[in-house]
Every structure is written in C-alpha cells, then in structure tokens.
Scaffold this active site. Structure first.
Site, PDB file in Angstrom:
ATOM      1  N   ASP A 207       0.583  -0.970  -0.292  1.00 52.42           N
ATOM      2  CA  ASP A 207      -0.162   0.169  -0.353  1.00 52.42           C
ATOM      3  C   ASP A 207       0.678   0.808   0.126  1.00 52.42           C
ATOM      4  OD1 ASP A 207       1.247  -0.011   2.565  1.00 52.42           O
ATOM      5  OD2 ASP A 207      -1.180   0.053   3.152  1.00 52.42           O
ATOM      6  N   ASP A 316     -12.434  -5.717  11.987  1.00 53.47           N
ATOM      7  CA  ASP A 316     -11.439  -6.168  10.786  1.00 53.47           C
ATOM      8  C   ASP A 316     -12.893  -7.526  10.575  1.00 53.47           C
ATOM      9  OD1 ASP A 316     -11.390  -5.975   8.509  1.00 53.47           O
ATOM     10  OD2 ASP A 316      -8.941  -5.693   8.600  1.00 53.47           O
ATOM     11  N   LYS A 341     -14.934  -2.434   4.411  1.00 53.86           N
ATOM     12  CA  LYS A 341     -14.400  -2.621   3.421  1.00 53.86           C
ATOM     13  C   LYS A 341     -16.240  -2.789   2.635  1.00 53.86           C
ATOM     14  CE  LYS A 341     -10.652  -4.318   4.856  1.00 53.86           C
ATOM     15  NZ  LYS A 341      -9.623  -5.806   5.353  1.00 53.86           N
TER      16      LYS A 341
HETATM   17  P1  PGA Z   1      -6.730  -6.142   3.014  1.00 57.60           P
HETATM   18  O1  PGA Z   1      -6.763  -5.701   4.532  1.00 57.60           O
HETATM   19  O2  PGA Z   1      -4.797  -6.337   3.078  1.00 57.60           O
HETATM   20  O3  PGA Z   1      -7.220  -7.630   2.907  1.00 57.60           O
HETATM   21  O4  PGA Z   1      -7.203  -5.696   2.165  1.00 57.60           O
HETATM   22  C1  PGA Z   1      -7.257  -4.275   4.611  1.00 57.60           C
HETATM   23  C2  PGA Z   1      -6.898  -4.596   5.899  1.00 57.60           C
HETATM   24  O5  PGA Z   1      -6.437  -5.257   6.850  1.00 57.60           O
HETATM   25  O6  PGA Z   1      -6.628  -3.258   6.775  1.00 57.60           O
HETATM   26 ZN    ZN Z   2      -7.445  -5.102   8.723  1.00 57.43          ZN
END
Ligand code: PGA
Ligand code: ZN
Length: 429
Positions: A207, A316, A341
């Site tokens: 990221d 999450d 998300k």
């Molecule tokens: P991801 O999750 O890597 O599955 O996109 C991002 C996160 O854990 O916040």
């Molecule tokens: Zn996360």
C-alpha cells in the site's frame, strides 16, 4: 434511465484480475472498479473467481463479468439510477445464496457503485452529496486520513508481524493540512530509515508504505516517532495500528515471528501477553486506535482489551462486514469501531445500513481501502457522504492510494467555506 451495462476484466494494484463496469444512462457513461484484499475469513461474501489454475493462477473473473453482462444488466436496464435502494435490491434478489455466491459480491459492487455515480449525475449533484442524501446525512465532513507509513504482516516482505503503523493528523485544521503533515512525515521517515538501514530499507509494501526489515512493534513505532519529531508537528499527530492479528494466530498463541523461516519459538505470545504489550505501547506512544488486536474469533480478549478503555478498538476480520457479526459485537461490546470495506458488503445500500448500526451504537467508523486497489476513488466520496470521520487508504504514495486522497482535496476545495474537517472529532464527527 439505465440504458446499457458492460463489464470487463481489469487489474488491481497487485496485478490481480478484478471487475470494472461501464454503466450508461442518458447522461453519459459511469465507470466503477472493485478492490480486493487478502484479509478474508470464512464469514465473508464470495468474491467470484473462475478458479482455473491455468489462467491468471485461478484469479480470473470472467464468471463475474458474465453475470453483470447478462443477469444484472437484464434486471437493471430501464431503471432510474437515482433509486439506489431499489437497484441494490434488484441485484441482491438475483442471488439466492446468503453469501452472494451465485453472482459474486465483486460483480454486484461494481454495478452498485457505477449506478451511484450515475445517480449523482442524474441529480446533477456531486457524488458525495448524493451519498449523503442516500445515507440521510446532512453534514458533509472531510475525514481525517490515517496514513500507513510502515507496513508488515501480509502487506510486506519484512519480518514485522504487525500489518500497519499509521499516523492520524487529528490536529490539522483542514484536510489539506493533514495531507501536508502526512506527506512530510512520510518523506522524513524515508530519511530516518535510510540513515539506519540504507537504501534497501526504503522499499515500499503493497500500500505504498515503507517496509524496513524490522521485527519488533516498538522498533517500527520508534522510527515513525522520530519522523514525526523531525516534522515539528508532534502535537498534531496521533498514531494508529492495524495488527491484523488473525494472520498470525496459531492454535492458542500469537506468533510474532510468523514470516521468518527459522523461527526460534521465543516470539510466541499469549492473548494476555498481547494485552500487556498493547497497554504498554499505548503508554509509550500516542496511539488512539488499534485494529484487529486479536484473532477474528478471539472475541473474549478483544472485549477484555476494549473494556480497558485505552484506545479505540476496530473490528476488521472479526466483524467481516457481516451484519449479524456487527450486531453481536455491538450487543456484547466486543469492540467499538467498524472497519468498512465496501467490497465485503456487495452493495452500497448494505454498507449504509451497517454504518447506521455502528453510529447508532456510538461506534467509530473507519472507511477502508483494500490491499489490491484500482484508480477508482469512490471511497473518498463515500467517506464524506457517510460522515465516517476517518479514512484509511494507505501511504501518501502510489497512484491507487493517492487517488483517494487527491479526490478528498478536490472535495474540500469544492465545499469551500462549507468544508468541515473531522479533526479532533474523528471518532464521532
Ligand atoms: P486487505 O485488508 O489486506 O485484505 O485489503 C486491509 C486491512 O486489513 O485493513
Ligand atoms: Zn485490517
């Protein structure tokens, strides 16, 4: 009215296939793409992939594309794009499974977002304003950006178990100032890391954040603290963590050395050890929020830690953007913030419902990107329209991350005098 819907396969920021759709109305063409990420559990909705190992290592999305071009398209042609709830219901009704396994949540979300963009154009209002109308929000609030500056976990090749060390410039007066603080800190951090680990330490993770080969949480936090001190903004910046502990929960222990090939075994921690460690870290650093501090099914320790009241605790994978799990976590006070998300819901209407539930319970809401992103900046408008107060879209680096932050700059400019920055009210804007 919706006149034509056409989907195609494109690629996300990791080079993995994903879904893009062009939705046409009398007002023009509206395009949307869906993100994807590796943090998945057994409770989430189905991201439909072909599974043919001979093609894109099984990640091809031609089935999802076909579902859009045939079933979804047929159901939506002629509908008014401003009627988001009806559109989303029509999409959901096409799938008889509970986990969106027939059509695929990726197919559904692409169309849901494209319709939302078309709806805004139909009303001749900005996208964030249309989202605010749909969510019943009258305030338009710019979220505080939570910039990931150091990554580890499944997002980087270092030995660091924790997935994200973030800074949250809650003391900024505007979103633009938060961007200045975020980018300056990022560049200072690069300098700090270069001095200590040389150029190889300055490689970036999935990221856009830096990924030096460190292994302890406090080593990472110290580097960020040093960078913050160099900017001179220390009074304005708080820190946040996404531990993503589900990734390294093994049996009954947390394996902080889970990526190292020659584990010594001495880095195994019990849930109680983890609570002690977080408590100490919150004393030593200005940490205001910790995401996924325990395994997704370790509700007991997540609740214990939340009840200590030391910082915000974000669910999450624990919540998996699943309405039933969110309801249960609210009832039991397991955590006190929702990581949103949008691709785990499948439609915008369902995401709006979840945000409503969370805010009614006085939870915080963190709008979140995924590890695999596209240039679509929709979540920026979504964060403003839904008044989430905070957005996490990665480092202030790499096109697919910066696309979201740049869109927030444009929104702040467009709102002018009327722009409100969440700032210190980031939790309950
Ligand atoms: P991801 O999750 O890597 O599955 O996109 C991002 C996160 O854990 O916040
Ligand atoms: Zn996360």
């Amino acid at each position: 009215e919706i006149t034509k819907i056409r989907a195609r396969q494109i690629f996300d920021s990791r080079g993995i296939p994903t879904v893009e759709v062009d939705l046409h109305t009398n007002k023009g063409m509206f395009r949307a793409a869906v993100p994807s990420g590796p943090s998945t559990g057994v409770y989430d909705v189905v991201e439909l992939r072909d599974g043919d190992k001979g093609k894109y290592l099984g990640k091809c999305v031609s089935g999802a594309i076909k579902n859009i071009n045939e079933k979804i398209s047929e159901a939506l042609i002629g509908m008014d794009p401003t009627l988001q709830t009806q559109i989303d219901q029509a999409i959901v009704d096409l799938d008889k499974t509970e986990n969106k396994g027939e059509l695929g949540a990726n197919a559904m979300l692409a169309v849901s977002i494209a319709a939302c963009k078309a709806g805004a154009a139909e009303k001749e209002v900005s996208l964030y304003k249309h989202v605010a109308d749909l969510s019943g929000q009258t305030n338009l609030v710019l979220p505080v950006p939570a910039f990931t500056l150091i990554s580890g976990g499944k997002h980087a090749g270092s030995n660091l178990a924790i997935q994200e060390i973030m800074i949250v410039p809650i003391g900024a007066a505007t979103f633009e100032e938060a961007m200045q603080i975020g980018t300056e800190t990022y560049h200072h951090l690069k300098g700090v890391i270069f001095e200590k680990y040389g150029p190889a330490g300055c490689n970036v993770g999935d990221d856009g954040s830096l990924a030096p080969n460190i292994s302890s949480f406090s080593e990472g936090l110290d580097l960020v603290k040093e960078a913050i001190d160099r900017t001179g903004y220390s009074g304005k910046i708080k820190m946040a963590l996404d531990v993503a502990a589900t990734n390294f929960y093994i049996g009954t222990k947390y394996d902080l050395d889970f990526k190292s090939p020659n584990k010594s075994g001495q880095n195994f921690k019990s849930a109680e050890d983890m609570i002690d460690m977080y408590t100490q870290l919150c004393r030593d650093y200005p940490i205001v929020s910790i995401e996924e501090p325990f395994d997704k099914d370790d509700w007991e320790h997540t609740k214990l830690f939340t009840n200590l009241g030391i910082c915000q605790v974000v669910g999450d994978v624990l919540l998996m953007s699943n309405i039933k799990r969110i309801e249960k976590a609210i009832d039991e006070s397991t955590c006190n913030a929702l990581l949103l998300k949008v691709n785990q819901f499948g439609t915008i209407t369902e995401a709006i419902e979840a945000v409503k539930m969370a805010t009614d319970a006085h939870w915080g809401v963190v709008m979140s990107h995924r590890c695999g992103e596209t240039e679509d900046s929709f979540i920026a408008d979504l964060a403003v329209g839904m008044t989430t107060g905070i957005i996490k879209a990665g480092a202030p680096c790499r096109g697919e991350r910066i696309a979201k932050y740049n869109q927030l700059l444009r929104i702040e400019e467009e709102l002018g005098d009327k722009a409100i920055f969440a700032g210190k009210n980031w939790r309950l804007p």
